[in-house]
Design an enzyme around this catalytic site. Structure first.
Site, PDB file in Angstrom:
ATOM      1  N   ALA A  12       0.814  -1.222   0.000  1.00  0.00           N
ATOM      2  CA  ALA A  12       0.000   0.000   0.000  1.00  0.00           C
ATOM      3  C   ALA A  12       0.848   1.273   0.000  1.00  0.00           C
ATOM      4  CB  ALA A  12      -0.938  -0.021   1.204  1.00  0.00           C
ATOM      5  N   ALA A  13       1.730   1.409   0.972  1.00  0.00           N
ATOM      6  CA  ALA A  13       2.498   2.647   1.091  1.00  0.00           C
ATOM      7  C   ALA A  13       3.438   2.834  -0.092  1.00  0.00           C
ATOM      8  CB  ALA A  13       3.275   2.648   2.406  1.00  0.00           C
ATOM      9  N   ARG A  23       2.431  10.416 -11.125  1.00  0.00           N
ATOM     10  CA  ARG A  23       1.471  11.469 -11.478  1.00  0.00           C
ATOM     11  C   ARG A  23       2.165  12.832 -11.574  1.00  0.00           C
ATOM     12  NH1 ARG A  23      -2.388   8.176  -8.689  1.00  0.00           N
ATOM     13  NH2 ARG A  23      -1.730   8.910  -6.646  1.00  0.00           N
ATOM     14  N   GLU A  36      10.086  -5.620  -4.373  1.00  0.00           N
ATOM     15  CA  GLU A  36       9.212  -6.323  -3.433  1.00  0.00           C
ATOM     16  C   GLU A  36       9.741  -7.741  -3.233  1.00  0.00           C
ATOM     17  OE1 GLU A  36       6.583  -5.786  -1.335  1.00  0.00           O
ATOM     18  OE2 GLU A  36       6.931  -7.904  -0.918  1.00  0.00           O
ATOM     19  N   SER A  42       0.737  -4.584  -4.013  1.00  0.00           N
ATOM     20  CA  SER A  42      -0.504  -3.815  -3.951  1.00  0.00           C
ATOM     21  C   SER A  42      -1.701  -4.692  -3.557  1.00  0.00           C
ATOM     22  CB  SER A  42      -0.750  -3.169  -5.317  1.00  0.00           C
ATOM     23  OG  SER A  42      -1.527  -2.027  -5.209  1.00  0.00           O
ATOM     24  N   CYS A  46      -6.044  -5.960   4.470  1.00  0.00           N
ATOM     25  CA  CYS A  46      -7.307  -5.769   5.209  1.00  0.00           C
ATOM     26  C   CYS A  46      -8.382  -6.755   4.750  1.00  0.00           C
ATOM     27  CB  CYS A  46      -7.830  -4.354   5.011  1.00  0.00           C
ATOM     28  SG  CYS A  46      -6.595  -3.082   5.240  1.00  0.00           S
ATOM     29  N   ARG A  73       1.979   1.997 -16.502  1.00  0.00           N
ATOM     30  CA  ARG A  73       2.187   3.372 -16.020  1.00  0.00           C
ATOM     31  C   ARG A  73       3.672   3.711 -15.945  1.00  0.00           C
ATOM     32  NH1 ARG A  73      -1.814   3.968 -10.899  1.00  0.00           N
ATOM     33  NH2 ARG A  73      -3.735   3.323 -11.879  1.00  0.00           N
ATOM     34  N   VAL A  83      15.684  -5.803  -0.900  1.00  0.00           N
ATOM     35  CA  VAL A  83      16.741  -4.817  -0.661  1.00  0.00           C
ATOM     36  C   VAL A  83      17.467  -5.215   0.616  1.00  0.00           C
ATOM     37  CG1 VAL A  83      17.240  -2.400  -0.152  1.00  0.00           C
ATOM     38  CG2 VAL A  83      15.528  -2.994  -1.893  1.00  0.00           C
TER      39      VAL A  83
HETATM   40  C1  FAD Z   1      -6.111  -8.663   8.829  1.00  0.00           C
HETATM   41  C2  FAD Z   1      -5.797  -7.215   8.604  1.00  0.00           C
HETATM   42  C3  FAD Z   1      -6.833  -6.273   8.592  1.00  0.00           C
HETATM   43  C4  FAD Z   1      -6.548  -4.923   8.416  1.00  0.00           C
HETATM   44  N1  FAD Z   1      -7.567  -4.026   8.386  1.00  0.00           N
HETATM   45  C5  FAD Z   1      -7.319  -2.720   8.185  1.00  0.00           C
HETATM   46  C6  FAD Z   1      -8.364  -1.755   8.106  1.00  0.00           C
HETATM   47  O1  FAD Z   1      -9.538  -2.086   8.245  1.00  0.00           O
HETATM   48  N2  FAD Z   1      -8.040  -0.453   7.900  1.00  0.00           N
HETATM   49  C7  FAD Z   1      -6.730  -0.042   7.747  1.00  0.00           C
HETATM   50  O2  FAD Z   1      -6.488   1.156   7.558  1.00  0.00           O
HETATM   51  N3  FAD Z   1      -5.731  -0.942   7.798  1.00  0.00           N
HETATM   52  C8  FAD Z   1      -5.988  -2.251   8.012  1.00  0.00           C
HETATM   53  N4  FAD Z   1      -4.953  -3.157   8.052  1.00  0.00           N
HETATM   54  C9  FAD Z   1      -3.586  -2.653   7.936  1.00  0.00           C
HETATM   55  C10 FAD Z   1      -3.161  -2.397   6.523  1.00  0.00           C
HETATM   56  O3  FAD Z   1      -3.367  -3.547   5.719  1.00  0.00           O
HETATM   57  C11 FAD Z   1      -1.707  -2.034   6.593  1.00  0.00           C
HETATM   58  O4  FAD Z   1      -1.615  -0.814   7.292  1.00  0.00           O
HETATM   59  C12 FAD Z   1      -1.078  -1.874   5.237  1.00  0.00           C
HETATM   60  O5  FAD Z   1      -1.022  -3.120   4.579  1.00  0.00           O
HETATM   61  C13 FAD Z   1       0.301  -1.327   5.420  1.00  0.00           C
HETATM   62  O6  FAD Z   1       0.855  -1.173   4.148  1.00  0.00           O
HETATM   63  P1  FAD Z   1       2.357  -0.822   4.002  1.00  0.00           P
HETATM   64  O7  FAD Z   1       2.653  -0.714   2.527  1.00  0.00           O
HETATM   65  O8  FAD Z   1       2.705   0.355   4.857  1.00  0.00           O
HETATM   66  O9  FAD Z   1       3.140  -2.035   4.698  1.00  0.00           O
HETATM   67  P2  FAD Z   1       3.115  -3.576   4.348  1.00  0.00           P
HETATM   68  O10 FAD Z   1       1.746  -4.028   3.922  1.00  0.00           O
HETATM   69  O11 FAD Z   1       3.753  -4.213   5.532  1.00  0.00           O
HETATM   70  O12 FAD Z   1       4.067  -3.659   3.074  1.00  0.00           O
HETATM   71  C14 FAD Z   1       5.452  -3.618   3.161  1.00  0.00           C
HETATM   72  C15 FAD Z   1       5.981  -4.410   1.979  1.00  0.00           C
HETATM   73  O13 FAD Z   1       7.384  -4.246   1.929  1.00  0.00           O
HETATM   74  C16 FAD Z   1       7.973  -5.484   1.617  1.00  0.00           C
HETATM   75  N5  FAD Z   1       9.334  -5.406   2.125  1.00  0.00           N
HETATM   76  C17 FAD Z   1       9.710  -5.204   3.419  1.00  0.00           C
HETATM   77  N6  FAD Z   1      11.071  -5.141   3.486  1.00  0.00           N
HETATM   78  C18 FAD Z   1      11.541  -5.300   2.230  1.00  0.00           C
HETATM   79  C19 FAD Z   1      12.872  -5.324   1.650  1.00  0.00           C
HETATM   80  N7  FAD Z   1      13.957  -5.167   2.414  1.00  0.00           N
HETATM   81  N8  FAD Z   1      12.993  -5.501   0.305  1.00  0.00           N
HETATM   82  C20 FAD Z   1      11.883  -5.656  -0.470  1.00  0.00           C
HETATM   83  N9  FAD Z   1      10.608  -5.661   0.017  1.00  0.00           N
HETATM   84  C21 FAD Z   1      10.447  -5.467   1.344  1.00  0.00           C
HETATM   85  C22 FAD Z   1       7.094  -6.517   2.308  1.00  0.00           C
HETATM   86  O14 FAD Z   1       7.210  -7.786   1.699  1.00  0.00           O
HETATM   87  C23 FAD Z   1       5.702  -5.899   2.104  1.00  0.00           C
HETATM   88  O15 FAD Z   1       5.048  -6.348   0.932  1.00  0.00           O
HETATM   89  C24 FAD Z   1      -5.217  -4.510   8.221  1.00  0.00           C
HETATM   90  C25 FAD Z   1      -4.177  -5.467   8.210  1.00  0.00           C
HETATM   91  C26 FAD Z   1      -4.461  -6.797   8.403  1.00  0.00           C
HETATM   92  C27 FAD Z   1      -3.309  -7.813   8.369  1.00  0.00           C
END
Ligand code: FAD
Length: 107
Positions: A12-13, A23, A36, A42, A46, A73, A83
């Site tokens: 997500a982030a 964009r 990744e 992506s 949740c 894109r 990484v």
């Molecule tokens: C069951 C569940 C329910 C949820 N419900 C909600 C909700 O209702 N509302 C809400 O706002 N949020 C919810 N969340 C939280 C939300 O899904 C997370 O906040 C979101 O996924 C965070 O995204 P992110 O990209 O910050 O981190 P992550 O999803 O942790 O993504 C980080 C990515 O980086 C990759 N990565 C890490 N280190 C490395 C590296 N060194 N090299 C390459 N790749 C790397 C990982 O493999 C991962 O894919 C929920 C989460 C879960 C598990």
């Protein structure tokens, strides 16, 4: 030669940041590479309870966009790439290609 933005983690982030950067700046101006370590990008963490509960039939339905869609894109997403080091002074990352078992560096 365009500047390069390296994104670490393509959920997500990471992909929000990559998409916003695209964009704001075209591919002629900014190259975007996202690494990744898993096979998923992506995806909706949740939505996992809905998959477990049977409301979402296929795990693939939790994926918002695939690497191929990001490629349209002009965002280069490389799955199964971890990484392993960031050298901020040299502006360089070291990346492990988990499929081929070899390292690469990107400036
Ligand atoms: C069951 C569940 C329910 C949820 N419900 C909600 C909700 O209702 N509302 C809400 O706002 N949020 C919810 N969340 C939280 C939300 O899904 C997370 O906040 C979101 O996924 C965070 O995204 P992110 O990209 O910050 O981190 P992550 O999803 O942790 O993504 C980080 C990515 O980086 C990759 N990565 C890490 N280190 C490395 C590296 N060194 N090299 C390459 N790749 C790397 C990982 O493999 C991962 O894919 C929920 C989460 C879960 C598990």
């Amino acid at each position: 030669m365009p500047e390069r933005l390296v994104v670490i983690g393509a959920d997500a982030a990471g992909m929000s940041a990559a998409s916003q950067a695209r964009r704001m700046r075209g591919a002629h101006d900014l190259e975007i590479v996202a690494f990744e370590r898993s096979t998923w990008v992506s995806y909706s963490a949740c939505g996992t309870p809905y998959f477990v509960g049977g409301y979402v039939p296929r795990v693939e339905d939790l994926i918002a966009r695939t690497p191929a869609e990001f490629a349209e894109r002009e965002i280069d997403v490389r799955i199964r790439h971890e990484v392993t080091a960031i050298d901020t002074a040299a502006r360089r990352v070291t990346v492990r290609d988990l499929e081929r078992g070899r390292d690469l560096t990107l400036d």
